[in-house]
Scaffold this active site. Sequence first.
Site, short mmCIF file in Angstrom:
data_model
loop_
_atom_site.label_atom_id
_atom_site.label_comp_id
_atom_site.label_asym_id
_atom_site.label_seq_id
_atom_site.Cartn_x
_atom_site.Cartn_y
_atom_site.Cartn_z
N MET A 97 1.82 -1.85 -9.91
CA MET A 97 2.32 -3.22 -9.80
C MET A 97 2.99 -3.44 -8.45
O MET A 97 3.60 -4.47 -8.20
CB MET A 97 3.25 -3.54 -10.97
CG MET A 97 2.52 -3.41 -12.30
SD MET A 97 3.60 -3.62 -13.71
CE MET A 97 3.61 -5.39 -13.81
N PHE A 98 2.90 -2.47 -7.58
CA PHE A 98 3.22 -2.62 -6.16
C PHE A 98 4.64 -3.13 -5.89
O PHE A 98 4.85 -3.89 -4.93
CB PHE A 98 2.18 -3.51 -5.47
CG PHE A 98 0.77 -3.24 -5.93
CD1 PHE A 98 0.24 -1.96 -5.87
CD2 PHE A 98 -0.02 -4.25 -6.45
CE1 PHE A 98 -1.05 -1.69 -6.32
CE2 PHE A 98 -1.30 -4.00 -6.90
CZ PHE A 98 -1.83 -2.71 -6.84
N CYS A 99 5.59 -2.75 -6.70
CA CYS A 99 6.99 -3.19 -6.53
C CYS A 99 7.08 -4.72 -6.46
O CYS A 99 7.93 -5.27 -5.75
CB CYS A 99 7.62 -2.57 -5.28
SG CYS A 99 7.70 -0.79 -5.34
N ALA A 100 6.18 -5.38 -7.18
CA ALA A 100 6.23 -6.84 -7.27
C ALA A 100 5.84 -7.19 -8.70
O ALA A 100 4.85 -7.88 -8.94
CB ALA A 100 5.29 -7.47 -6.25
N HIS A 107 10.09 -6.48 -4.64
CA HIS A 107 11.44 -6.21 -5.16
C HIS A 107 12.48 -6.07 -4.04
O HIS A 107 13.66 -6.37 -4.25
CB HIS A 107 11.44 -4.95 -6.01
CG HIS A 107 10.58 -5.07 -7.24
ND1 HIS A 107 10.26 -4.01 -8.04
CD2 HIS A 107 9.96 -6.15 -7.80
CE1 HIS A 107 9.49 -4.42 -9.04
NE2 HIS A 107 9.28 -5.70 -8.89
#
Length: 455
Positions: free
Chosen positions: A375-378, A131
């Site tokens: 979701m690992f900022c993705a 992101h």
Amino acid sequence: MSVQPSLPTTEVELGDPLPVLGSDVTVPLVTGGEVPYAALDYAASSPVLASVWNDVASYVPYYGSVHRGAGYLSQLSTDLFEQSRETVREFLGCRADDEVVFTRSTTDSLNMMAAVLPAGTKVYVFETEHHAALLPWRDTELTLLRAPGTRHEAVEIVAEALAGHDPERPGLVCVTGASNVTGELWPVAEITEVAHAAGARVVLDAAQLVPHRPVDIGELGVDYVAFSGHKMYAPFGTGVLAGRADWLREAEPYLAGGGASRRVVRGGDGFCVEWQHGSARHEAGSPNVVGAYALASACRALRSQGFASLVAREEALLRRTLAGLAAIPQVKVLSLLGDCAPRVGVVSFVVEGWNSSHLASALSAEHGIGVRDGMFCAHPLVRALLGNAPDQPDECGAPEPLAPGERPVNAVRASFGAGTPVEHVDRLVAAVARLARDGARWTYRTEAGRCVPVR
Ligand code: PLP
């Protein structure tokens, strides 16, 4: 669970990890007793290198203001801050006229990049980016590039998108060096060649690349590089945006304030401001000298250790982890660019029947292993990798097993680096194998959307 016999089995064969703080910390297990903490979340924030901590501790008694004091310690701190900039410049192999701007983080650097774009710039970004690389371009004309299935396809997609790019118009491709989800290395030099041929520039999101691989601006050809200190063993709140001086020089300052301004006079109803040129233009406010010095110290430490040995060691750990996980039938390791794509020490996976938040919680509570789940900022990338639709709810804190055929909404990520001992990745593989086979030994519940052990 079996680990392939050809893999190195001891630190002697692999070489010692670099000394990091926290390697002797023990954590309690819900099942009783304590174990040494296995820090396998380097991709979020790595532990501090002992040499970085020692450098910081030696400097701190001499701490003073930067670029704003006549006293001895202010002069010393100013020198150290500027020397740190030179260390980063060398570390990145910058061109003679590149600027090195200290920021707070990669996110800050990429937002700064977005803020200094010339009017009319067209930006090209893969929808699979973190992101921090996906979202700063809100005020810009943006072309989202579809997810590639191979490294080669990634280059083709950029070429297709840029085929229609007007070379008279400023263009920028933003691409990651290594994915924070899959660890896969993106073909940065090839993408840069294509971008330059179309008259566009490239900014490299090197947050996950810099701690694992040498990043040389000249060799890669990229125009800008962004990264964070806290992912490269120097967690004191500093990041870097380095690259071509012209857009940085011509833009309005990213932040307005002291340090960025050369002269301010009353004029009309307000002020007339003469802004600084060079890096100071975008470094308003008192600089974070401790952070910059720590980051430079980490650059020196990685360079003096040598990336050849760091990469060889990390690849051995990676092979060991992937081989161990491959031997567990319920595990699926996530990959976007194909199994042959080279990776850094970042591995995301799901386990059949398991909610990933539950698994991560059990790895911590029952085995003393710190990984990340989510979701690992993705989000778009993780949804695509899991085959989930954008409108599917992302809540993930429930400890219940998934129904047969039900897809997990998020994943578990294990990540490691220069300070990781073999035992940590072996413990991870053994723990995942045991949990997949026997289930959790403890009871878990949902609290504030997270799965936590019942105590
Ligand atoms: N880019 C990538 C690939 C990342 O993994 C991260 C952080 O996880 C970022 C950017 C943002 O870094 P920071 O949180 O240090 O700003």
